[in-house]
Design a protein around this motif. Structure first.
Motif, PDB file in Angstrom:
ATOM      1  N   ASP A   1      28.036 -76.419 -33.608  1.00 45.14           N
ATOM      2  CA  ASP A   1      26.651 -76.704 -33.201  1.00 45.14           C
ATOM      3  C   ASP A   1      26.497 -78.140 -32.714  1.00 45.14           C
ATOM      4  O   ASP A   1      25.743 -78.409 -31.773  1.00 45.14           O
ATOM      5  CB  ASP A   1      25.696 -76.465 -34.375  1.00 45.14           C
ATOM      6  N   ALA A   2      27.197 -79.047 -33.362  1.00 47.11           N
ATOM      7  CA  ALA A   2      27.094 -80.455 -32.981  1.00 47.11           C
ATOM      8  C   ALA A   2      27.530 -80.645 -31.530  1.00 47.11           C
ATOM      9  O   ALA A   2      26.852 -81.309 -30.740  1.00 47.11           O
ATOM     10  CB  ALA A   2      27.950 -81.307 -33.913  1.00 47.11           C
TER      11      ALA A   2
ATOM     12  N   ALA B   1      25.762 -93.745 -29.975  1.00 45.71           N
ATOM     13  CA  ALA B   1      24.753 -93.400 -30.978  1.00 45.71           C
ATOM     14  C   ALA B   1      24.825 -91.919 -31.328  1.00 45.71           C
ATOM     15  O   ALA B   1      24.831 -91.529 -32.500  1.00 45.71           O
ATOM     16  CB  ALA B   1      23.364 -93.759 -30.461  1.00 45.71           C
ATOM     17  N   LEU B   2      24.899 -91.089 -30.313  1.00 46.90           N
ATOM     18  CA  LEU B   2      24.958 -89.648 -30.552  1.00 46.90           C
ATOM     19  C   LEU B   2      26.247 -89.279 -31.285  1.00 46.90           C
ATOM     20  O   LEU B   2      26.245 -88.478 -32.226  1.00 46.90           O
ATOM     21  CB  LEU B   2      24.856 -88.915 -29.211  1.00 46.90           C
ATOM     22  N   GLY B   3      27.342 -89.888 -30.866  1.00 45.15           N
ATOM     23  CA  GLY B   3      28.626 -89.595 -31.508  1.00 45.15           C
ATOM     24  C   GLY B   3      28.605 -89.942 -32.991  1.00 45.15           C
ATOM     25  O   GLY B   3      29.091 -89.176 -33.836  1.00 45.15           O
ATOM     26  N   ARG B   4      28.004 -91.066 -33.327  1.00 41.53           N
ATOM     27  CA  ARG B   4      27.976 -91.463 -34.743  1.00 41.53           C
ATOM     28  C   ARG B   4      27.071 -90.573 -35.571  1.00 41.53           C
ATOM     29  O   ARG B   4      27.396 -90.226 -36.701  1.00 41.53           O
ATOM     30  CB  ARG B   4      27.470 -92.896 -34.861  1.00 41.53           C
ATOM     31  N   LEU B   5      25.928 -90.221 -35.022  1.00 40.29           N
ATOM     32  CA  LEU B   5      25.036 -89.313 -35.760  1.00 40.29           C
ATOM     33  C   LEU B   5      25.758 -88.011 -36.048  1.00 40.29           C
ATOM     34  O   LEU B   5      25.695 -87.465 -37.152  1.00 40.29           O
ATOM     35  CB  LEU B   5      23.769 -89.041 -34.952  1.00 40.29           C
TER      36      LEU B   5
ATOM     37  N   MET C   1      35.193 -85.872 -35.612  1.00 42.94           N
ATOM     38  CA  MET C   1      35.289 -84.977 -34.448  1.00 42.94           C
ATOM     39  C   MET C   1      35.087 -85.789 -33.169  1.00 42.94           C
ATOM     40  O   MET C   1      34.082 -86.470 -33.026  1.00 42.94           O
ATOM     41  CB  MET C   1      34.169 -83.934 -34.533  1.00 42.94           C
ATOM     42  N   PRO C   2      36.058 -85.754 -32.254  1.00 41.87           N
ATOM     43  CA  PRO C   2      35.822 -86.481 -31.002  1.00 41.87           C
ATOM     44  C   PRO C   2      34.793 -85.717 -30.174  1.00 41.87           C
ATOM     45  O   PRO C   2      34.977 -84.531 -29.885  1.00 41.87           O
ATOM     46  CB  PRO C   2      37.196 -86.478 -30.323  1.00 41.87           C
ATOM     47  N   LEU C   3      33.722 -86.407 -29.823  1.00 42.52           N
ATOM     48  CA  LEU C   3      32.641 -85.781 -29.072  1.00 42.52           C
ATOM     49  C   LEU C   3      33.042 -85.656 -27.609  1.00 42.52           C
ATOM     50  O   LEU C   3      33.429 -86.633 -26.979  1.00 42.52           O
ATOM     51  CB  LEU C   3      31.402 -86.666 -29.216  1.00 42.52           C
ATOM     52  N   VAL C   4      32.976 -84.457 -27.074  1.00 40.26           N
ATOM     53  CA  VAL C   4      33.313 -84.247 -25.663  1.00 40.26           C
ATOM     54  C   VAL C   4      32.031 -83.989 -24.898  1.00 40.26           C
ATOM     55  O   VAL C   4      31.354 -82.986 -25.132  1.00 40.26           O
ATOM     56  CB  VAL C   4      34.280 -83.059 -25.487  1.00 40.26           C
ATOM     57  N   LEU C   5      31.678 -84.912 -24.009  1.00 39.58           N
ATOM     58  CA  LEU C   5      30.427 -84.768 -23.264  1.00 39.58           C
ATOM     59  C   LEU C   5      30.718 -84.501 -21.799  1.00 39.58           C
ATOM     60  O   LEU C   5      31.672 -85.040 -21.236  1.00 39.58           O
ATOM     61  CB  LEU C   5      29.589 -86.045 -23.383  1.00 39.58           C
TER      62      LEU C   5
END
Lengths: 373, 373, 373
Positions: free
Chosen positions: B349-350, B331-335, B1-5
Motif C-alpha cells: 500500500d505504501a 519526506a514521503l520516503g521517510r514517512l 523499503m526503497p521507495l520507487v517513484l
C-alpha cells in the motif's frame, strides 16, 4: 555533534520571589490558570511540572523526578536566596532582559543578575508605565504629558518596551496612531472612571501606548498567543497585528512577537515576510516541556534563522529559568542532531544558527554590548 | 523499503528566469518577503536557503552546503541555460503544469519542458486572463464577452485554471455566482477606475472569474494559505471557501486547494469531506525544508490518499524545482519507512499511495495522457 | 517500558450495527464525508482505512492488511453478531459511555456491553431528547415542561449529557442562559415551523438545552472540531466557547470538549486554564491512524494530565472500537517510551499518567464505580 552555546540572552523574563513560596503558591506558578486545580488533579501533573521535577532537583542535590514534597522541603532547608542562587546559576543564562511590570515582591533586574551571575537590562511595560503615571497625576493633559516624558526617559536606559494589549483588549486594535485629540478624550474618560490602581484597557489609549513605543525606535515586544484566562486566546492570534505591522513599517521600530503558541506558525510567517518583525517561543517551550522540540521545530519552519530569539518568560520561580534554558537547549540540540544527521543542515551552519537563536539575534536586535566588554 | 517513484507530475509551477539572476535577485526568490532582509540577516538563513544549498551544488559539481557565493559563482560560469538544464534534469520531474500568469522574463511551458526533458501543459491564471482582456478592450460589454470567449478558448487546451482571489480579496467571497447585470456593473466600475495594467481586485469580478472556471468543468486551483505580504494570511484560510465549495458541488468542477500552510489541516479536512476537493502542500514543503516531513505528515492525516497532489510552486529559479522534488521525495520516503516499519501501512500500500501522490492522482484529475503514449 | 493499562473507559461512543453492513455501507463508516468517494478513489485509502486493515483482520483470523474484499467476505462468513463479539472483545475496552442519540439499527448500551464483555452507561444527547419531546408534545408550554422533566429524569441514571450545538449552529452561541420567556417564544416558533422529525437548530433553544445540562451538574460533553460536512469547521473551534465556559464556571458543571481536531491545541488550552474544562481527542486518533501519536502529543502539550480522557467515538462498526483502542494505546505507549528514554518523564509518573488518561480521569469525572465492585 555536541552543541556549544554561548551564555543565553533571555530577552523576555521577570523577577523571582524574594521569599517563600509555600507549596500552593509554588504550584500556582506552574500553570496559566488563576484558579485552584480541579478536584483530584495537581498542577505538578503537567509538562511544565514534570520539567521542573526533571531539571531542578539535581541542582539542589536531589534526584531528578523526586516527589514534589521532597523538593519543596529541600528548597525550604536551603532558604529562598540560596535556592534561587543555585537554580539561576544552573540555568546557563548570561543576560536577562527583565520586564519589571509584574506585581509581587520580586527581585529587580540588578538583584536578579547578581543572584544569577549575569547582566541585566530593563524592558519597560507600557501599560504599567501608564498606570503608574495615572496613579500620580490627575487630569488628561498632565497624564499625557507626563507619560510622554516617562517614555522618553525610559527609552534612554531600557533595552525595549513591552505591550500586553493582547490581554487588555486583544490584538485586533485599529492599526493607526490615534490623534492627540482622541488620546486626550480617551484619557479623560479613563481617568474619570478609573478606580484606584485600575487597569488600562481603553483601546485608544492602548494604541497610543503602542505608538509611543514605535516612535521611540526601541524594539517593542508584544504578547501574542496563550496566557492566563484573563485573555481570550482567539483575540491573541498575531495575524490580527498584520495591519499594525504594515503601518509601523516605515518607522524602523522592530516588533517582537512573544510566545505565539498555538499560533506560533502565524508569528513565524509574519517574521518571514516583514523585515521588522521578530519572533520567540518563550513561554511555549517551558509549558510544553517534553514537546518543546516539536514546538520549536514548528517555529523554525518559516522564521528566518536571524529572527528567532530565546526567552524563558520566567516569573516568580527561579525554577522557570532552569526549565526555560534546559528545555530550549535540549530541544534545539536534538533538532540540530536530526537535521545534520540527515544532511539537511551542515554542522557548521547548525552551530552558527544555534548561537544566533541563543544569543546573537538578541544581541544584534537590542544592541547589547559584546560579552566581556 | 526503497521507495520507487515514477517521474513526478508537478501540477502547479511557473517558468524560470531566462537570464541572470544576480546574487540579490537570487536571494529574493528564496523568500516570500518583498523587502530586503532585515539588517544582519540573510534570506539564505532559512529552511529553503539551506535546502537549496543541500540539493543544488552537487548537481553543478560542488559540495553540498558550500557557501552561497561559491554556488552563485559556479552558476555564472555555467551560464543560465546550462545551469537550468542541469538543475531541472536533476529534479525528477516528468510533467509540468505551468501557471503562466507571473511576470518576468520567464521560460514558457514548452521551453521549460524541453530544458527539463519532460512534458508541459498550461494552467491559465484567471486574473491574468481578465487583466489582459481589460488591457485590450474598453467597455464592460466587450470585456465580459471577450473574457468569456477567452475562457472557452483556454479550456480547450489548458489542463486547468488557477485563481489568486486569496491575494486580491481573500477567500471570504460571497459564494454565489453573480448575475450578468452585477458583473457588467462591476466591470464598468473597475474599467473606469483602472490605471494601465491595473490589478483586478473587485470581489464581484473575482467571483465571476471563479464561476467562469467552474462552468468550464476543468480543475480549478485556488491559492490558499501563505504567500507574499500582499495577502492577509487570515483571509486565506481554506475554510473560508466552505460555502463556495458547497455551491460548486453540483457542477462537477474539481477544486484544488494549493499550499494551505499553516492551514493545511483545514484543507485536508475539506478534501476529506467534499468529493470534489483536492489538496496539495507545494509551497509549504520547499519553504519548510528540513521540516517538510512533518508538514506532509499533517496533510496526510485527513486528506484521502487519492486526493493529495505533488507540486513545487517553483518560480524563477530552477533550484526551486530541485528542492521541491527532493524535499518531497525524502519526506514521503521517510514517512513511509516509519509507517511500514511500525506495521501501520503495508509495503504494498505504501508503494501504491506514494505513486498516487507523486503522479497518479494528478494524471487522473487533469486527465493527462499516460506516460510514453 | 512495557505500558500496563487497565481496561479502557471509552467515555464517548455509540452503538454498532445489528446487521450487515454491505461493502459500500461499511466504507461509508470510514469517512466523515456523506457522499460517495471521488471517482477513482476509495474510503479505504485513508489513515482510518489502513488502521482498520491493520488491526481488525487478525482478530477474525486473517493477515493484517489483507485486501478489503477478503476482510468483508470473512466478516460475512462469521455473521454480524459473531464478528462484532470478536472485534469488541479484541479492543481492550471495559466501560462504554454510550451516546444513544444516533440513528440506525444500533445496539443499545447494555447490548453493546454484553457483546464486548464490559459495562455500559448512557450519555444523553440533548438535541435528541428535545426532538423526541417535540415529536410527542404540541405547544411550547408542554414542550418546555416535558423536556425539563425528561432532563431531570435522565440525570438520575445517565453518566452525562452531550450537545451537538456545533453541528446545528456552531459554537459561537450567546453564552448566557436565555430567559423563560425567550425559550417559550423560541419553542413556539420552532414547533410551528417544524416538519415531522425536524431538527432543532434554533440558537435560543440550543442554549436552553446547554443550560439545562449545566443545571443538572452532570458532565456535559460538547462536540468541537471536525465532523461530517453538516458542520462548518471554523464554527467548531472550541475557543468560541470561551465566554460560555466563563459563564458556566460558578455552576460546578464539568465541560468535556470532544475531538477538537484540528483545534485540539485550543481545547487543551481551555482545559489548562479553566478548572471545569476537560478534553479528549477521540475521533481525531482513529481518523489520523499512523499519525495518532503526533496528534495525541499535541493534545498533551497543555492539557493537564488529570484532564485528558480516552474515547473512540466509534459508531456503526465494531472495527472502530478496535482501531480507537489500539491506535490510542500504541500512540500513548510510544510517547511514553520516548519521554521516559530521554529522562523527561520518570517511569513511575509515565505509568501513572497513562492510567489516568486510559481510565482514571473518566472514572473520577463521571463518578463511575470502581472496577470489580
Amino acid at each position: 555533534m555536541p552543541l556549544v552555546l554561548p551564555p543565553l540572552v533571555d530577552h523576555h523574563c521577570h523577577g523571582v520571589l524574594r521569599s517563600g513560596p509555600d507549596a500552593a503558591e509554588f504550584a500556582s506558578y506552574l500553570t496559566e490558570s488563576d484558579a485552584p486545580p480541579a478536584s483530584g488533579t495537581s498542577f505538578f501533573d503537567t509538562q511544565l511540572g514534570f520539567a521542573v521535577r526533571r531539571w531542578c532537583p539535581p541542582l539542589l542535590g536531589l534526584e531528578a523526578h523526586c516527589p514534589p514534597e521532597r523538593y519543596l522541603e529541600r528548597r525550604r532547608e536551603l532558604g529562598t536566596t540560596e535556592a534561587t542562587r543555585r537554580l539561576l546559576r544552573g540555568g546557563g543564562t548570561g543576560t536577562y532582559l527583565v520586564d519589571t511590570g509584574l506585581p509581587g515582591d520580586l527581585t529587580g533586574p540588578t538583584e536578579l543578575a547578581e543572584l544569577g551571575g549575569g547582566e541585566a537590562r530593563t524592558i519597560v511595560r507600557l501599560e504599567w508605565l501608564a498606570e503608574r503615571t495615572a496613579d500620580a497625576h490627575t487630569g488628561p493633559e498632565a497624564f499625557v504629558d507626563v507619560y510622554e516624558s516617562a517614555v522618553i526617559a525610559a527609552a534612554r536606559t531600557a533595552a525595549g518596551f513591552k505591550s500586553i494589549a493582547a490581554y487588555r483588549y486583544g490584538l485586533g486594535l485599529d492599526p493607526e496612531e490615534p490623534s492627540a485629540a482622541e488620546v486626550l478624550r480617551a484619557a479623560a474618560r479613563w481617568l474619570q472612571a478609573r478606580p484606584p490602581g485600575g487597569r488600562l484597557a481603553d483601546p485608544v489609549l492602548l494604541r497610543h501606548l503602542l505608538w509611543s513605543a514605535v516612535r521611540s525606535g526601541l524594539p517593542l515586544q508584544l504578547h501574542t498567543g496563550f496566557g492566563d484566562p484573563d485573555l481570550c486566546l482567539d483575540r491573541c492570534d498575531p495575524l490580527l497585528l498584520t495591519d499594525f505591522i504594515r503601518a509601523v513599517g516605515p518607522y524602523g521600530c522592530p516588533l517582537v512577537l512573544l510566545h505565539g503558541y498555538p499560533y506560533h506558525r502565524h508569528a513565524a510567517y509574519l517574521a518571514h515576510v516583514f523585515p521588522h518583525v521578530y519572533a520567540d517561543v518563550g513561554l511555549a517551550l517551558s509549558h510544553t516541556g517534553a514537546r518543546a522540540e516539536a514546538v520549536l521545530a514548528e517555529a523554525l519552519e518559516l522564521t528566518p534563522f536571524g529572527k528567532l530569539l530565546y526567552s524563558s518568560d520566567a516569573y516568580g520561580l527561579p525554577e522557570l529559568y532552569v526549565v526555560g534554558a534546559h528545555v530550549f537547549e535540549e530541544a534545539l540540540g536534538r533538532l540540530i542532531d536530526v537535521w545534520t544527521a540527515s544532511g539537511a543542515w551542515s554542522a557548521y551552519d547548525a552551530q552558527r544558527v544555534a548561537q544566533l537563536i541563543a544569543a546573537g539575534n538578541a544581541r544584534r536586535l537590542y544592541r547589547l554590548e559584546p560579552t566581556g566588554s
